[in-house]
Design a protein around this motif. Structure first.
Motif, PDB file in Angstrom:
ATOM      1  N   ILE A 136      60.127  30.556 107.770  1.00 47.82           N
ATOM      2  CA  ILE A 136      59.438  29.799 108.819  1.00 47.82           C
ATOM      3  C   ILE A 136      58.975  30.742 109.933  1.00 47.82           C
ATOM      4  O   ILE A 136      57.840  30.663 110.416  1.00 47.82           O
ATOM      5  CB  ILE A 136      60.362  28.711 109.393  1.00 47.82           C
TER       6      ILE A 136
ATOM      7  N   GLN B 191      61.583  22.495 105.838  1.00 46.77           N
ATOM      8  CA  GLN B 191      60.707  23.655 106.010  1.00 46.77           C
ATOM      9  C   GLN B 191      59.258  23.212 106.214  1.00 46.77           C
ATOM     10  O   GLN B 191      58.541  23.789 107.037  1.00 46.77           O
ATOM     11  CB  GLN B 191      60.802  24.574 104.797  1.00 46.77           C
TER      12      GLN B 191
ATOM     13  N   THR C 239      62.739  33.209 102.396  1.00 44.73           N
ATOM     14  CA  THR C 239      64.063  32.687 102.696  1.00 44.73           C
ATOM     15  C   THR C 239      65.060  33.039 101.598  1.00 44.73           C
ATOM     16  O   THR C 239      66.199  33.446 101.878  1.00 44.73           O
ATOM     17  CB  THR C 239      64.003  31.161 102.875  1.00 44.73           C
TER      18      THR C 239
ATOM     19  N   ASP D 187      65.033  30.208 110.235  1.00 41.29           N
ATOM     20  CA  ASP D 187      64.693  30.497 108.844  1.00 41.29           C
ATOM     21  C   ASP D 187      63.669  31.634 108.808  1.00 41.29           C
ATOM     22  O   ASP D 187      62.591  31.525 109.393  1.00 41.29           O
ATOM     23  CB  ASP D 187      64.109  29.220 108.219  1.00 41.29           C
TER      24      ASP D 187
ATOM     25  N   VAL E 272      66.641  25.608 110.710  1.00 41.37           N
ATOM     26  CA  VAL E 272      65.230  25.719 110.353  1.00 41.37           C
ATOM     27  C   VAL E 272      64.459  26.644 111.291  1.00 41.37           C
ATOM     28  O   VAL E 272      63.573  27.399 110.860  1.00 41.37           O
ATOM     29  CB  VAL E 272      64.582  24.312 110.278  1.00 41.37           C
TER      30      VAL E 272
END
Length: 323
Positions: free
Chosen positions: A198, A227, A178, A195, A192
């Protein structure tokens, strides 16, 4: 309702990303993991001052700094095995990341040190950087019943190569991925589910479950509790005490995000050439792998400075432990 940490523990094995004995006792994780950065920080904690003093004595008696760091790391790891019921991860010197034979020798040496302390190899995961050489070392170690934790994972090809080698566990680094994309694209923040860190772990998870790999996926390097929550259901997650505290304080509902029924249709086999090309083609993965190796080496050097007793170096090392 149980807090989010309690809920997370019901769907994911929680690992403490710290060497802080008091934090580990407080949050009661299944496993704990260390690296040179965490060992450097742990060396400054009150609970380890006796071990640090002992290590400085070994230096003064003429032992090499490399040998003393291995002994100190194993001494700290031995203490951690008394607190957690599962595994303690211990890292091979980052300078050996591109030397399979040297990495193998160091890994076996660490296991012998643990066994001399009364800790069996079944309690230890040897951490290796996920270079091609590190992956091949993990494959050899498996033949000796030595389990590996393949660290610095930044892409699917790296992860597949580790699984093909029979690695016990991989650690994809969410936050560092990230960080790279934020800096590269100028994006201040990501929702999120968008991301990149992720998304990377979710892709690896789907692929591994679809192909029946036994290698454990342990998300690492988190920047926020959000996260961590976004990967609820992942095999394991290694989380800092700060974020564990945030999750413990949150009494909201935690939804499972990952289940082993997910699928993937991506090609499975990764050759050495494909592995190396993936790191050349993906600027983020190639840069972050090499940066991570450099960073671990730099913290090892700071620990050497601390142990050798040069006051100017010692002050600099202690000041930088929180960097």
């Amino acid at each position: 309702m149980p807090n989010k940490l309690e809920q997370l523990k019901k769907m994911t094995v929680v690992v403490a990303d710290t060497g802080d004995i008091e934090a580990i006792k407080k949050y009661q994780p299944q496993d704990c993991t260390t690296n040179p950065s965490l060992i450097l920080k742990a060396a400054g904690l009150p609970g380890y001052q006796n071990l640090l003093g002992e290590a400085k004595g070994w230096i003064k008696s003429g032992e090499s700094a490399d040998d003393v760091i291995d002994k100190l790391t194993v001494s700290i790891g031995t203490e951690l095995t008394k607190i957690v019921p599962g595994y303690v991860s211990t890292e091979v010197d980052a300078r050996l990341s591109f030397d399979k034979d040297a990495a193998l020798a160091r890994a076996r040496h660490l296991i012998k040190l643990y066994e001399a302390n009364g800790v069996g190899r079944e309690r230890i995961l040897i951490k290796l950087a996920s270079t091609w050489e590190g992956i091949q070392a993990a494959e050899e170690l498996k033949k000796d019943d030595i389990r590996s934790n393949m660290t610095l994972i930044f892409g699917l090809e790296q992860a597949i190569a580790c699984a093909q080698a029979g690695a016990y566990l991989i650690s994809p680094f969410v936050g560092r991925i990230t960080d790279w994309y934020k800096k590269s694209t100028g994006t201040k923040d990501y929702p999120v589910d968008e991301d990149p860190g992720i998304q990377s772990v979710r892709e690896i998870y789907r692929h591994f479950k679809a192909h029946g790999y036994e290698t454990i996926i342990m998300g690492a390097s988190f920047r926020s509790a959000a996260q961590v929550e976004a990967l609820a259901g992942c095999d394991r997650l290694t989380v800092s005490p700060q974020l564990l505290g945030e999750l413990e304080a949150d009494e909201g509902n935690l939804k499972r995000q990952l289940t082993p029924t997910m699928g993937s249709d991506k090609e499975d086999k990764v050759s050495e050439a494909e592995y190396r090309w993936s790191l050349a083609e993906d600027a983020m993965a190639g840069e972050k792998l090499n940066e991570g190796i450099r960073s671990f080496h730099q913290d090892t050097q700071k620990l050497k400075d601390l142990l050798t007793g040069d006051q100017a170096q010692e002050k600099r090392a202690v000041a930088q432990t929180g960097a």
